[in-house]
Design an enzyme around this catalytic site. Structure first.
Site: not given
Ligand code: ZN
Length: 123
Positions: A25, A71, A73, A84
């Protein structure tokens, strides 16, 4: 400053970062210029392994003026997790989530409270 959109080039670069980090990630902090998201900083120490879900708040450059976050996933679920949502509230207005295969449409943008929203992609 009201955010009007995100520059196509910036969006494409974020997708490329997502792809290059996959299956890990990445987390980035977005910066705006004149209301347009044009740049980002990869958050230090937040490229994490598949096993460690989420990221460390202590590593985030809080206090900088940011437009939001981006970001990935790697599991492909394009919606914010509970972690989050806590993070979104602290770091700007618009929050992007990217997922595999990191194509043109493999992202969503959310408000601080996690509701899906839209943001213009500026060529
Ligand atoms: Zn996330």
């Amino acid at each position: 400053m009201e955010i009007r959109g995100i520059r196509r080039e910036c969006l494409d670069t974020l997708r490329a970062v997502g792809k290059s980090q996959h299956p890990n990630e990445f987390v980035a902090v977005l910066r705006e210029t004149d209301g347009i998201i044009e740049e980002f900083d990869l958050a230090p120490g937040t490229v994490v392994t598949q096993q460690s879900a989420g990221f460390s708040m202590s590593m985030m450059p809080l206090g900088i003026r940011s437009a939001g976050s981006a970001h990935s996933h790697p599991n492909g679920v394009l919606s914010p997790s509970n972690a989050d949502l806590q993070f979104f509230g602290r770091l700007g207005k618009y929050h992007f989530i990217f997922g595999p295969p990191y194509g043109k449409d493999d992202w969503r943008v959310f408000r601080r409270d996690g509701t899906p929203t839209e943001l213009e992609v500026i060529e």
